[in-house]
Scaffold this motif. Structure first.
Motif, PDB file in Angstrom:
ATOM      1  N   SER A  21       0.833  -1.203   0.000  1.00 52.81           N
ATOM      2  CA  SER A  21       0.000   0.000   0.000  1.00 52.81           C
ATOM      3  C   SER A  21       0.870   1.255   0.000  1.00 52.81           C
ATOM      4  O   SER A  21       0.607   2.202  -0.741  1.00 52.81           O
ATOM      5  CB  SER A  21      -0.921  -0.017   1.226  1.00 52.81           C
ATOM      6  OG  SER A  21      -1.664   1.147   1.310  1.00 52.81           O
ATOM      7  N   TRP A  22       1.911   1.274   0.830  1.00 55.34           N
ATOM      8  CA  TRP A  22       2.820   2.422   0.864  1.00 55.34           C
ATOM      9  C   TRP A  22       3.517   2.606  -0.476  1.00 55.34           C
ATOM     10  O   TRP A  22       3.690   3.723  -0.934  1.00 55.34           O
ATOM     11  CB  TRP A  22       3.881   2.233   1.936  1.00 55.34           C
ATOM     12  CG  TRP A  22       3.422   2.500   3.338  1.00 55.34           C
ATOM     13  CD1 TRP A  22       2.214   2.981   3.739  1.00 55.34           C
ATOM     14  CD2 TRP A  22       4.186   2.284   4.513  1.00 55.34           C
ATOM     15  NE1 TRP A  22       2.176   3.067   5.104  1.00 55.34           N
ATOM     16  CE2 TRP A  22       3.378   2.647   5.616  1.00 55.34           C
ATOM     17  CE3 TRP A  22       5.464   1.803   4.765  1.00 55.34           C
ATOM     18  CZ2 TRP A  22       3.815   2.559   6.922  1.00 55.34           C
ATOM     19  CZ3 TRP A  22       5.900   1.722   6.071  1.00 55.34           C
ATOM     20  CH2 TRP A  22       5.080   2.100   7.132  1.00 55.34           C
ATOM     21  N   GLN A  23       3.932   1.491  -1.096  1.00 56.98           N
ATOM     22  CA  GLN A  23       4.609   1.589  -2.393  1.00 56.98           C
ATOM     23  C   GLN A  23       3.662   2.156  -3.443  1.00 56.98           C
ATOM     24  O   GLN A  23       4.053   3.001  -4.247  1.00 56.98           O
ATOM     25  CB  GLN A  23       5.145   0.225  -2.845  1.00 56.98           C
ATOM     26  CG  GLN A  23       5.924   0.277  -4.145  1.00 56.98           C
ATOM     27  CD  GLN A  23       7.179   1.120  -4.043  1.00 56.98           C
ATOM     28  OE1 GLN A  23       7.994   0.925  -3.162  1.00 56.98           O
ATOM     29  NE2 GLN A  23       7.345   2.077  -4.941  1.00 56.98           N
TER      30      GLN A  23
ATOM     31  N   TYR B 189       1.185   4.180  -2.884  1.00 58.08           N
ATOM     32  CA  TYR B 189       1.060   5.609  -2.566  1.00 58.08           C
ATOM     33  C   TYR B 189       2.278   6.364  -3.089  1.00 58.08           C
ATOM     34  O   TYR B 189       2.161   7.431  -3.686  1.00 58.08           O
ATOM     35  CB  TYR B 189       0.911   5.792  -1.054  1.00 58.08           C
ATOM     36  CG  TYR B 189       0.817   7.239  -0.633  1.00 58.08           C
ATOM     37  CD1 TYR B 189      -0.368   7.948  -0.781  1.00 58.08           C
ATOM     38  CD2 TYR B 189       1.918   7.894  -0.107  1.00 58.08           C
ATOM     39  CE1 TYR B 189      -0.459   9.280  -0.415  1.00 58.08           C
ATOM     40  CE2 TYR B 189       1.837   9.224   0.273  1.00 58.08           C
ATOM     41  CZ  TYR B 189       0.655   9.909   0.110  1.00 58.08           C
ATOM     42  OH  TYR B 189       0.572  11.228   0.479  1.00 58.08           O
ATOM     43  N   TRP B 190       3.473   5.800  -2.879  1.00 60.70           N
ATOM     44  CA  TRP B 190       4.718   6.437  -3.336  1.00 60.70           C
ATOM     45  C   TRP B 190       4.747   6.526  -4.858  1.00 60.70           C
ATOM     46  O   TRP B 190       5.169   7.532  -5.420  1.00 60.70           O
ATOM     47  CB  TRP B 190       5.919   5.663  -2.805  1.00 60.70           C
ATOM     48  CG  TRP B 190       7.234   6.314  -3.075  1.00 60.70           C
ATOM     49  CD1 TRP B 190       8.236   5.839  -3.860  1.00 60.70           C
ATOM     50  CD2 TRP B 190       7.709   7.557  -2.561  1.00 60.70           C
ATOM     51  NE1 TRP B 190       9.307   6.704  -3.859  1.00 60.70           N
ATOM     52  CE2 TRP B 190       9.004   7.776  -3.066  1.00 60.70           C
ATOM     53  CE3 TRP B 190       7.163   8.521  -1.714  1.00 60.70           C
ATOM     54  CZ2 TRP B 190       9.750   8.901  -2.766  1.00 60.70           C
ATOM     55  CZ3 TRP B 190       7.922   9.643  -1.416  1.00 60.70           C
ATOM     56  CH2 TRP B 190       9.191   9.824  -1.938  1.00 60.70           C
TER      57      TRP B 190
ATOM     58  N   ILE C 250      10.074   2.335  -1.645  1.00 65.74           N
ATOM     59  CA  ILE C 250      10.011   2.726  -0.240  1.00 65.74           C
ATOM     60  C   ILE C 250      11.006   1.948   0.604  1.00 65.74           C
ATOM     61  O   ILE C 250      11.106   2.180   1.808  1.00 65.74           O
ATOM     62  CB  ILE C 250       8.588   2.536   0.325  1.00 65.74           C
ATOM     63  CG1 ILE C 250       8.182   1.068   0.243  1.00 65.74           C
ATOM     64  CG2 ILE C 250       7.610   3.454  -0.351  1.00 65.74           C
ATOM     65  CD1 ILE C 250       7.014   0.707   1.118  1.00 65.74           C
TER      66      ILE C 250
END
Length: 147
Positions: free
Chosen positions: A33-35, A37-38, A54
């Protein structure tokens, strides 16, 4: 009744996932999920242009905290020589010999004054290449700015 349900041949099999497996799956999904977003972060973000994932950056073996700070500041394009004008309220600095704005990218990638240093460091063509995990550019900073 619970014991009967588990031991009877009529019950459906119970999913036997360990806590460790659940935690690993949760971490994997959070990182994914963070990747995502990034990946959706605008490319105008200075760090996004240098760091595509990330994943945590590693540093050269035996690098000091001061060296790590120098590399991180270069990665985001902030340094005393390129950003001190914000504090002093002076005009944005220009590189006199090139008549170009004084930026980390100009110094590392474009400036003709550092062509020899870039050649020694195998001529990176992007900031991502120049300031990646195996960042050799700390030596560039030492060579050119320690005078």
């Amino acid at each position: 009744m619970a014991d009967e349900a588990v031991t009877s041949g009529y019950s459906s099999s119970i999913n036997k996932i360990t806590t460790k497996d659940l935690i690993n799956e949760a971490i994997k999904r959070i990182l994914s999920s963070w990747q995502n977003y990034w990946d959706d972060t605008p490319t105008s973000n200075k760090l996004r242009n240098v760091k595509k994932t990330i994943a945590k950056w590693s540093y050269l073996k035996n690098s000091s905290r001061r060296e790590q700070i120098t590399i991180n500041r270069a990665r985001i394009g902030h340094s005393n020589i390129t950003h001190s004008y914000l504090i002093t309220k002076e005009p944005k600095p220009m590189y006199v010999s090139c008549n170009s704005p004084l930026t980390i990218e100009h110094i590392i990638i474009n400036c003709p004054n550092y062509t020899h240093s870039r050649h020694l460091l195998k001529n990176p063509t992007t900031l991502e290449e120049a300031l990646n995990q195996q960042c050799q550019y700390f030596h560039f900073f030492k060579i050119n700015w320690s005078r």
